[in-house]
Design a protein around this motif. Sequence first.
Motif, PDB file in Angstrom:
ATOM      1  N   CYS A  39     -19.851 -22.845  35.903  1.00 29.44           N
ATOM      2  CA  CYS A  39     -20.841 -22.598  34.857  1.00 29.44           C
ATOM      3  C   CYS A  39     -21.640 -23.886  34.656  1.00 29.44           C
ATOM      4  CB  CYS A  39     -20.179 -22.207  33.539  1.00 29.44           C
ATOM      5  SG  CYS A  39     -19.493 -20.551  33.562  1.00 29.44           S
ATOM      6  N   ASP A  40     -22.906 -23.742  34.358  1.00 29.41           N
ATOM      7  CA  ASP A  40     -23.792 -24.892  34.180  1.00 29.41           C
ATOM      8  C   ASP A  40     -23.900 -25.201  32.689  1.00 29.41           C
ATOM      9  OD1 ASP A  40     -25.709 -26.848  34.342  1.00 29.41           O
ATOM     10  OD2 ASP A  40     -27.295 -25.531  35.101  1.00 29.41           O
ATOM     11  N   PHE A  41     -23.116 -26.188  32.235  1.00 25.65           N
ATOM     12  CA  PHE A  41     -23.145 -26.554  30.827  1.00 25.65           C
ATOM     13  C   PHE A  41     -22.890 -28.040  30.659  1.00 25.65           C
ATOM     14  CE2 PHE A  41     -18.715 -25.841  31.683  1.00 25.65           C
ATOM     15  CZ  PHE A  41     -18.036 -26.761  30.902  1.00 25.65           C
ATOM     16  N   VAL A  42     -23.311 -28.555  29.518  1.00 20.05           N
ATOM     17  CA  VAL A  42     -23.109 -29.959  29.174  1.00 20.05           C
ATOM     18  C   VAL A  42     -22.532 -30.001  27.770  1.00 20.05           C
ATOM     19  CG1 VAL A  42     -24.245 -32.187  28.823  1.00 20.05           C
ATOM     20  CG2 VAL A  42     -25.109 -30.626  30.568  1.00 20.05           C
ATOM     21  N   GLU A  43     -21.523 -30.828  27.561  1.00 25.67           N
ATOM     22  CA  GLU A  43     -20.917 -30.974  26.238  1.00 25.67           C
ATOM     23  C   GLU A  43     -21.457 -32.223  25.549  1.00 25.67           C
ATOM     24  OE1 GLU A  43     -16.532 -29.201  26.373  1.00 25.67           O
ATOM     25  OE2 GLU A  43     -16.819 -30.873  27.788  1.00 25.67           O
ATOM     26  N   GLN A  44     -21.694 -32.100  24.243  1.00 28.70           N
ATOM     27  CA  GLN A  44     -22.058 -33.228  23.373  1.00 28.70           C
ATOM     28  C   GLN A  44     -23.282 -34.005  23.861  1.00 28.70           C
ATOM     29  OE1 GLN A  44     -20.302 -33.934  20.428  1.00 28.70           O
ATOM     30  NE2 GLN A  44     -19.165 -32.062  20.816  1.00 28.70           N
ATOM     31  N   SER A  48     -34.911 -35.971  18.099  1.00 27.85           N
ATOM     32  CA  SER A  48     -35.750 -34.937  17.499  1.00 27.85           C
ATOM     33  C   SER A  48     -36.673 -35.605  16.505  1.00 27.85           C
ATOM     34  CB  SER A  48     -34.888 -33.874  16.809  1.00 27.85           C
ATOM     35  OG  SER A  48     -34.349 -34.378  15.607  1.00 27.85           O
ATOM     36  N   GLY A  49     -37.527 -34.846  15.879  1.00 27.40           N
ATOM     37  CA  GLY A  49     -38.439 -35.410  14.896  1.00 27.40           C
ATOM     38  C   GLY A  49     -37.722 -36.000  13.696  1.00 27.40           C
ATOM     39  N   ASP A  50     -36.493 -35.536  13.438  1.00 28.50           N
ATOM     40  CA  ASP A  50     -35.720 -36.003  12.283  1.00 28.50           C
ATOM     41  C   ASP A  50     -34.551 -36.898  12.668  1.00 28.50           C
ATOM     42  OD1 ASP A  50     -37.340 -34.555  10.531  1.00 28.50           O
ATOM     43  OD2 ASP A  50     -36.148 -32.740  10.812  1.00 28.50           O
ATOM     44  N   GLY A  51     -34.539 -37.426  13.872  1.00 24.64           N
ATOM     45  CA  GLY A  51     -33.435 -38.278  14.315  1.00 24.64           C
ATOM     46  C   GLY A  51     -32.742 -37.680  15.521  1.00 24.64           C
ATOM     47  N   ARG A  52     -31.507 -38.088  15.751  1.00 18.40           N
ATOM     48  CA  ARG A  52     -30.746 -37.597  16.899  1.00 18.40           C
ATOM     49  C   ARG A  52     -29.986 -36.329  16.531  1.00 18.40           C
ATOM     50  NH1 ARG A  52     -31.115 -40.047  21.410  1.00 18.40           N
ATOM     51  NH2 ARG A  52     -29.063 -39.722  22.252  1.00 18.40           N
ATOM     52  N   ILE A  53     -29.931 -35.415  17.485  1.00 14.79           N
ATOM     53  CA  ILE A  53     -29.135 -34.207  17.314  1.00 14.79           C
ATOM     54  C   ILE A  53     -28.159 -34.109  18.477  1.00 14.79           C
ATOM     55  CG2 ILE A  53     -30.816 -32.915  15.948  1.00 14.79           C
ATOM     56  CD1 ILE A  53     -31.720 -31.522  18.495  1.00 14.79           C
ATOM     57  N   ARG A  54     -27.012 -33.491  18.238  1.00 10.66           N
ATOM     58  CA  ARG A  54     -25.994 -33.373  19.283  1.00 10.66           C
ATOM     59  C   ARG A  54     -25.197 -32.089  19.075  1.00 10.66           C
ATOM     60  NH1 ARG A  54     -21.438 -37.760  19.652  1.00 10.66           N
ATOM     61  NH2 ARG A  54     -20.660 -36.477  17.965  1.00 10.66           N
ATOM     62  N   PRO A  55     -25.604 -31.006  19.717  1.00 10.31           N
ATOM     63  CA  PRO A  55     -24.813 -29.783  19.623  1.00 10.31           C
ATOM     64  C   PRO A  55     -23.509 -29.941  20.397  1.00 10.31           C
ATOM     65  CG  PRO A  55     -26.573 -29.502  21.206  1.00 10.31           C
ATOM     66  CD  PRO A  55     -26.778 -30.848  20.570  1.00 10.31           C
ATOM     67  N   ASP A  56     -22.581 -29.038  20.169  1.00 10.92           N
ATOM     68  CA  ASP A  56     -21.303 -29.090  20.868  1.00 10.92           C
ATOM     69  C   ASP A  56     -21.465 -28.829  22.361  1.00 10.92           C
ATOM     70  OD1 ASP A  56     -19.728 -29.577  18.545  1.00 10.92           O
ATOM     71  OD2 ASP A  56     -20.047 -27.491  17.982  1.00 10.92           O
ATOM     72  N   MET A  57     -22.387 -27.924  22.705  1.00 13.25           N
ATOM     73  CA  MET A  57     -22.552 -27.568  24.111  1.00 13.25           C
ATOM     74  C   MET A  57     -23.958 -27.018  24.345  1.00 13.25           C
ATOM     75  SD  MET A  57     -20.236 -24.834  26.261  1.00 13.25           S
ATOM     76  CE  MET A  57     -18.750 -25.706  25.798  1.00 13.25           C
ATOM     77  N   VAL A  58     -24.496 -27.309  25.523  1.00 13.26           N
ATOM     78  CA  VAL A  58     -25.753 -26.719  25.976  1.00 13.26           C
ATOM     79  C   VAL A  58     -25.443 -25.978  27.266  1.00 13.26           C
ATOM     80  CG1 VAL A  58     -28.121 -27.157  26.738  1.00 13.26           C
ATOM     81  CG2 VAL A  58     -27.091 -28.604  24.957  1.00 13.26           C
ATOM     82  N   VAL A  59     -25.632 -24.665  27.250  1.00 14.02           N
ATOM     83  CA  VAL A  59     -25.382 -23.834  28.431  1.00 14.02           C
ATOM     84  C   VAL A  59     -26.727 -23.527  29.065  1.00 14.02           C
ATOM     85  CG1 VAL A  59     -24.380 -21.686  29.297  1.00 14.02           C
ATOM     86  CG2 VAL A  59     -23.376 -22.804  27.285  1.00 14.02           C
ATOM     87  N   ASN A  60     -26.870 -23.889  30.342  1.00 16.12           N
ATOM     88  CA  ASN A  60     -28.098 -23.624  31.089  1.00 16.12           C
ATOM     89  C   ASN A  60     -27.983 -22.257  31.752  1.00 16.12           C
ATOM     90  OD1 ASN A  60     -29.352 -26.206  30.578  1.00 16.12           O
ATOM     91  ND2 ASN A  60     -27.748 -27.044  31.878  1.00 16.12           N
ATOM     92  N   LEU A  61     -28.917 -21.370  31.417  1.00 15.56           N
ATOM     93  CA  LEU A  61     -28.907 -19.994  31.903  1.00 15.56           C
ATOM     94  C   LEU A  61     -29.963 -19.804  32.982  1.00 15.56           C
ATOM     95  CD1 LEU A  61     -28.705 -18.250  28.413  1.00 15.56           C
ATOM     96  CD2 LEU A  61     -26.824 -18.682  29.999  1.00 15.56           C
ATOM     97  N   PRO A  62     -29.857 -18.733  33.752  1.00 15.52           N
ATOM     98  CA  PRO A  62     -30.888 -18.455  34.760  1.00 15.52           C
ATOM     99  C   PRO A  62     -32.268 -18.313  34.113  1.00 15.52           C
ATOM    100  CG  PRO A  62     -28.963 -17.062  35.100  1.00 15.52           C
ATOM    101  CD  PRO A  62     -28.766 -17.771  33.782  1.00 15.52           C
ATOM    102  N   GLY A  63     -33.286 -18.592  34.884  1.00 16.91           N
ATOM    103  CA  GLY A  63     -34.650 -18.449  34.400  1.00 16.91           C
ATOM    104  C   GLY A  63     -35.090 -19.565  33.483  1.00 16.91           C
ATOM    105  N   GLY A  64     -34.390 -20.697  33.516  1.00 16.95           N
ATOM    106  CA  GLY A  64     -34.778 -21.833  32.697  1.00 16.95           C
ATOM    107  C   GLY A  64     -34.434 -21.706  31.227  1.00 16.95           C
ATOM    108  N   ARG A  65     -33.601 -20.773  30.873  1.00 18.20           N
ATOM    109  CA  ARG A  65     -33.227 -20.587  29.474  1.00 18.20           C
ATOM    110  C   ARG A  65     -31.992 -21.408  29.137  1.00 18.20           C
ATOM    111  NH1 ARG A  65     -34.339 -15.062  27.074  1.00 18.20           N
ATOM    112  NH2 ARG A  65     -36.516 -15.491  26.898  1.00 18.20           N
ATOM    113  N   THR A  66     -31.831 -21.707  27.858  1.00 20.23           N
ATOM    114  CA  THR A  66     -30.654 -22.447  27.400  1.00 20.23           C
ATOM    115  C   THR A  66     -30.029 -21.739  26.213  1.00 20.23           C
ATOM    116  OG1 THR A  66     -32.057 -23.832  26.002  1.00 20.23           O
ATOM    117  CG2 THR A  66     -31.452 -24.722  28.156  1.00 20.23           C
ATOM    118  N   LEU A  67     -28.731 -21.921  26.071  1.00 25.76           N
ATOM    119  CA  LEU A  67     -27.984 -21.422  24.930  1.00 25.76           C
ATOM    120  C   LEU A  67     -27.351 -22.637  24.270  1.00 25.76           C
ATOM    121  CD1 LEU A  67     -26.745 -19.042  23.316  1.00 25.76           C
ATOM    122  CD2 LEU A  67     -24.855 -19.112  24.925  1.00 25.76           C
TER     123      LEU A  67
END
Length: 90
Positions: free
Chosen positions: A5-10, A15-34
């Motif tokens: 699976c194509d994902f990155v943790e942390q 961003s415009g309001d500082g740094r953001i860090r979600p738990d995980m970014v999952v890269n989906l087909p078609g250039g989409r992300t979850l």
Amino acid sequence: MAKHCDFVEQESRDSGDGRIRPDMVVNLPGGRTLIVDAKTPLTAYMEAVSAPDDSKRREALIRHGKQVAAHVDQLSGKQYWSSFSRPQKW
């Protein structure tokens, strides 16, 4: 997550309001992300689980619902979509 699976943790981003860090970014087909930000308030839920009667349980669950709704509002303010979007692949 499963192997291959194509994902990155942390992953952190500016961003415009500082740094953001979600738990995980999952890269989906078609250039989409979850974006996964799994932190959620659980205090009121735990109070509901251990409530001595139905009335106290109901009060705690109502508080929990309000806390989760407020958390969703807070997360939407982070606008993850603007920092983690990938170009569309056609």
